[in-house]
Design a protein around this motif. Structure first.
Motif, PDB file in Angstrom:
ATOM      1  N   ALA A   1      -2.937   9.884   1.884  1.00 33.62           N
ATOM      2  CA  ALA A   1      -2.562   9.797   0.469  1.00 33.62           C
ATOM      3  C   ALA A   1      -3.748   9.382  -0.383  1.00 33.62           C
ATOM      4  O   ALA A   1      -3.957   9.900  -1.483  1.00 33.62           O
TER       5      ALA A   1
ATOM      6  N   GLU B   1       0.837  -1.205   0.000  1.00 31.53           N
ATOM      7  CA  GLU B   1       0.000   0.000   0.000  1.00 31.53           C
ATOM      8  C   GLU B   1       0.873   1.256   0.000  1.00 31.53           C
ATOM      9  O   GLU B   1       0.606   2.221  -0.719  1.00 31.53           O
ATOM     10  N   ALA B   2       1.929   1.234   0.817  1.00 34.38           N
ATOM     11  CA  ALA B   2       2.827   2.388   0.886  1.00 34.38           C
ATOM     12  C   ALA B   2       3.488   2.650  -0.462  1.00 34.38           C
ATOM     13  O   ALA B   2       3.615   3.800  -0.903  1.00 34.38           O
ATOM     14  N   ALA B   3       3.873   1.565  -1.141  1.00 38.22           N
ATOM     15  CA  ALA B   3       4.494   1.714  -2.455  1.00 38.22           C
ATOM     16  C   ALA B   3       3.482   2.261  -3.470  1.00 38.22           C
ATOM     17  O   ALA B   3       3.814   3.126  -4.289  1.00 38.22           O
ATOM     18  N   TRP B   4       2.249   1.754  -3.394  1.00 34.34           N
ATOM     19  CA  TRP B   4       1.203   2.181  -4.331  1.00 34.34           C
ATOM     20  C   TRP B   4       0.903   3.667  -4.174  1.00 34.34           C
ATOM     21  O   TRP B   4       0.779   4.394  -5.164  1.00 34.34           O
ATOM     22  N   TYR B   5       0.796   4.132  -2.929  1.00 31.36           N
ATOM     23  CA  TYR B   5       0.466   5.535  -2.681  1.00 31.36           C
ATOM     24  C   TYR B   5       1.699   6.428  -2.587  1.00 31.36           C
ATOM     25  O   TYR B   5       1.575   7.631  -2.313  1.00 31.36           O
ATOM     26  N   GLU B   6       2.859   5.836  -2.796  1.00 33.76           N
ATOM     27  CA  GLU B   6       4.133   6.570  -2.795  1.00 33.76           C
ATOM     28  C   GLU B   6       4.300   7.379  -1.512  1.00 33.76           C
ATOM     29  O   GLU B   6       4.528   8.593  -1.525  1.00 33.76           O
ATOM     30  N   THR B   7       4.169   6.684  -0.402  1.00 31.65           N
ATOM     31  CA  THR B   7       4.333   7.320   0.891  1.00 31.65           C
ATOM     32  C   THR B   7       4.956   6.340   1.864  1.00 31.65           C
ATOM     33  O   THR B   7       5.058   5.140   1.573  1.00 31.65           O
ATOM     34  N   GLU B   8       5.393   6.828   2.994  1.00 28.19           N
ATOM     35  CA  GLU B   8       5.936   5.963   4.042  1.00 28.19           C
ATOM     36  C   GLU B   8       4.834   5.606   5.030  1.00 28.19           C
ATOM     37  O   GLU B   8       3.873   6.364   5.210  1.00 28.19           O
TER      38      GLU B   8
END
Length: 364
Positions: free
Chosen positions: A307, A92-99
């Motif tokens: 995000a 999910e973090a990779a998909w939304y480009e967030t930590e």
């Protein structure tokens, strides 16, 4: 109903405090101005942030209003389980480009600092969620002229609220949107919540203090039903979430009546505590694996939810909603209070008429 509570409620309608930016001063002011009781949600805010909203609300209305606090949470979460869940959310973090957020970002929600503000600058009503304050806290607020309410989800919890010295109890049925206000988060009781009408009747027979009914209420006729069951007032959240004054994201508001979101479920997916929301992709994929770890999971998923909201992606947002969400009406908050009050009056008139015979005989 106690005279203190009666004086605050020209109409027996309370706007639920919805944390996360929904219960903004504009919403609370509109509800209070229309004769209901508007509420600010101090949850997830700093003490100063809460104080600034109180100042803003006081500039918008001279009517009574309330502020809701979250109780500090005990440290019983399993760090290993939280870490496993964090690994699951990596995609999910990779998909939304967030930590992912830091799960150790705090457990007390600034409780003591917020109480200090509310004692120095008293407001008409303060309510509590996720537990019962110490009796000395409730007594201090009482001495400051503040009416106190505490959420309960069982008759036993309502008794604990009364014993602690609260002025009233909010009986929250399992139909309610957002977080269940259980006093202790026990995973073994997931899904075992009590429906509102049964809960109100049980609480009414257990305590002597006023009862405010909460959970899935969207119409004045439902308010009449909970009043007939023994409640003194009704608290509505989802009904006010859809109003223009609500601070909810537009995507969230639209989802309430979108046929794509046909039902709600209680889930730990977003926060680690049972909360009712519209069933979306995130809830379906992660709900079954979320640990009982609040507020750890709340902190962990916070960047993901923000995000998703920024991307207007309803499938990744926490779309909190009660079971009556499809009945939401796009009305200004003040007008909604007026409509609910009219519906309540009509329901009471119909009930009174049905109590007598058509030929003028004595009431049954």
């Amino acid at each position: 109903m106690s005279s203190a509570l009666t004086d605050l409620l020209p109409h027996p309608i309370v706007q639920a405090p919805m944390a996360g930016g929904v219960s903004v001063p504009q919403l609370a002011a509109a509800v209070s101005e229309a004769g209901g009781l508007g509420f600010l949600a101090a949850g997830y805010k700093t003490a100063d942030g809460m104080y600034q909203e109180i100042k803003q609300l006081r500039g918008l209305t001279g009517r009574p209003f309330g502020v809701n606090l979250f109780m500090p949470q005990p440290e019983y979460a399993d760090p290993a389980a939280v870490e496993v869940y964090a690994n699951q959310l990596a995609g999910e973090a990779a998909w939304y480009e967030t930590e992912l957020g830091d799960p150790d970002s705090g457990r007390d929600d600034g409780y003591d600092a917020k109480l200090a503000v509310l004692l120095d600058n008293p407001v008409p009503v303060v309510s509590f969620h996720f537990g019962v304050p110490a009796p000395d806290v409730l007594e201090s607020l009482h001495r400051a002229g503040t009416l106190t309410l505490v959420t309960a989800t069982t008759a036993e919890e309502a008794l604990a609220v009364q014993r602690a010295g609260a002025a009233a109890v909010v009986a929250q049925g399992v139909e309610a949107g957002g977080h269940q206000g259980t006093h202790r988060d026990n995973p073994e009781t997931d899904g075992a919540g009590v429906g509102l009408l049964s809960l109100v009747a049980q609480v009414r027979e257990s305590v002597d203090i006023p009862v405010v009914a909460a959970g899935g209420i969207m119409r004045g006729s439902q308010i009449a039903a909970v009043l007939a069951a023994g409640a003194d007032a009704a608290q509505l959240g989802t009904a006010f979430l859809a109003t223009p004054e609500s601070g909810a994201n537009a995507v969230h508001k639209e989802a309430l009546t979108n046929p794509l979101f046909a039902r709600t479920e209680l889930t730990r997916a977003f926060s680690g505590r049972p909360a009712r929301g519209l069933v979306n992709r995130f809830l379906r994929e992660h709900g079954p694996y979320a640990p009982a770890a609040y507020p750890d999971v709340h902190h962990l998923t916070s960047p993901l939810r923000k995000a998703a909201a920024k991307a207007a992606d309803a499938q990744g947002m926490a779309l909190w909603a009660g079971q009556g969400h499809r009945m939401a009406r796009d009305l200004p908050a003040g007008r909604l209070v007026e409509v609910l009050a009219a519906e309540l009056a009509a329901a009471r008139t119909a009930l009174s008429s049905s109590d007598g015979t058509e030929d003028g005989g004595t009431a049954r």
